[in-house]
Design a protein around this motif. Structure first.
Motif, short mmCIF file in Angstrom:
data_model
loop_
_atom_site.label_atom_id
_atom_site.label_comp_id
_atom_site.label_asym_id
_atom_site.label_seq_id
_atom_site.Cartn_x
_atom_site.Cartn_y
_atom_site.Cartn_z
N GLY A 95 6.44 -31.80 10.13
CA GLY A 95 7.07 -31.35 11.20
C GLY A 95 6.81 -29.82 11.15
O GLY A 95 5.95 -29.34 10.60
N TYR B 202 15.41 -34.02 16.68
CA TYR B 202 14.94 -33.91 17.08
C TYR B 202 13.94 -35.13 17.80
O TYR B 202 13.81 -35.46 17.09
CB TYR B 202 14.45 -32.40 16.32
CG TYR B 202 14.98 -31.37 16.51
CD1 TYR B 202 15.75 -30.57 15.47
CD2 TYR B 202 15.80 -30.18 17.75
CE1 TYR B 202 16.56 -30.03 15.56
CE2 TYR B 202 15.90 -28.83 17.81
CZ TYR B 202 16.79 -29.20 16.35
OH TYR B 202 17.01 -27.86 16.81
N PHE C 183 12.25 -36.50 14.34
CA PHE C 183 12.52 -34.49 12.86
C PHE C 183 13.67 -34.97 13.02
O PHE C 183 14.38 -34.48 13.50
CB PHE C 183 11.60 -33.45 13.45
CG PHE C 183 9.98 -33.81 13.98
CD1 PHE C 183 9.82 -33.21 15.40
CD2 PHE C 183 9.32 -33.71 13.14
CE1 PHE C 183 8.68 -33.90 15.08
CE2 PHE C 183 8.08 -34.22 12.76
CZ PHE C 183 7.38 -33.63 14.43
N ALA D 297 16.00 -32.62 10.49
CA ALA D 297 16.67 -31.23 10.52
C ALA D 297 17.44 -31.13 8.96
O ALA D 297 18.43 -31.71 9.68
CB ALA D 297 15.95 -30.26 11.17
N PHE E 111 12.38 -29.40 8.15
CA PHE E 111 11.78 -30.06 9.09
C PHE E 111 11.49 -31.04 8.48
O PHE E 111 10.75 -30.93 7.21
CB PHE E 111 11.23 -30.12 10.48
CG PHE E 111 12.19 -29.24 11.36
CD1 PHE E 111 12.18 -27.99 11.14
CD2 PHE E 111 12.46 -29.77 12.24
CE1 PHE E 111 13.09 -27.11 12.31
CE2 PHE E 111 13.44 -28.82 13.37
CZ PHE E 111 13.45 -28.35 13.50
#
Lengths: 115, 111
Positions: free
Chosen positions: A42, B36, B89, B91, B101
């Motif tokens: 990420g 996301y 993702f 976060a 994240f």
């Protein structure tokens, strides 16, 4: 288009060269973030600005990295003496913080390849 | 030390069925969580968020559930569509700062 824009979208450079990336945030956003993303991971936080003040820097941001946001609008991220390990996607995001619930909006990223 | 974990690197779901993406975190100071979605060659796109004072937030086909005691959140997509195929993702942040994240989960929705 009033989203976050980044330039260039792609950059290929030789090891040891300097590179500079630009980010233009959404116009009314007062916060601007830089992230780095490598394959299978990420986004990793690098640094952020509130207006023109750089408020936090990650330990990932070595001395070869510098970021500026001189007038509280666009920002630049410079990498000096690039290394192959710097190859990654560099993402910029912006947000507006009227309260504690902040949503960051990302640009398309700049993909850096260091040969 | 990964503060935000997404233990499933990939997930395949049939079109029309439910997709459930999971996320675990370790920092109890996190008070705001976001999901996301990311397509190839694009930056992440905000999908949905939830504050720690809530346990559920819904937006159309997307629902996020937060279980603070388990430090776990999940994203449900119902019904799943082929256009949902992307990397997702999770976060988390503290007081609007220190965004962290997860590594992402690749969702494939099969027609």
């Amino acid at each position: 288009d009033t989203g976050v824009s980044q330039d260039p979208r792609h950059k290929i450079t030789k090891r040891g060269q300097n590179v500079t990336f630009r980010c233009d945030p959404i116009s009314e956003h007062n916060r601007l973030y830089w992230y780095r993303q490598t394959l299978g991971q990420g986004p990793e936080f690098l640094t952020y600005f509130q207006n023109e003040a750089q408020l936090e820097k990650s330990r990932l941001l070595s001395d070869r990295f510098s970021a500026e946001r001189p007038k509280g609008s666009f920002s630049t991220l410079e990498i000096q003496r690039t290394e192959q390990g710097d190859s990654a996607m560099y993402l910029c995001a912006s947000s507006f913080l009227p309260s504690g619930e902040e949503t960051q909006y990302f640009g398309p990223g700049t993909r850096l390849l260091v040969l | 030390d990964q503060q935000v974990k997404q233990n499933s690197p990939s997930l395949s779901v049939q079109e029309g069925r439910i997709s459930i993406l999971n996320c675990d975190y370790t920092n109890s100071m996190f008070d705001y969580f976001l999901w996301y979605k990311k397509y190839p060659a694009e930056g992440p796109t905000f999908l949905i968020s939830i504050s720690s004072i809530k346990d559920k937030n819904e937006d159309g086909r997307f629902t996020v559930f937060l279980n603070k005691s388990a430090k776990h959140l999940s994203l449900h997509i119902v019904p799943s569509q082929p256009g949902d195929s992307a990397v997702y993702f999770c976060a988390a942040s503290t007081y609007g700062q220190n965004f962290v994240f997860g590594p992402g989960t690749r969702l494939s929705v099969l027609p």
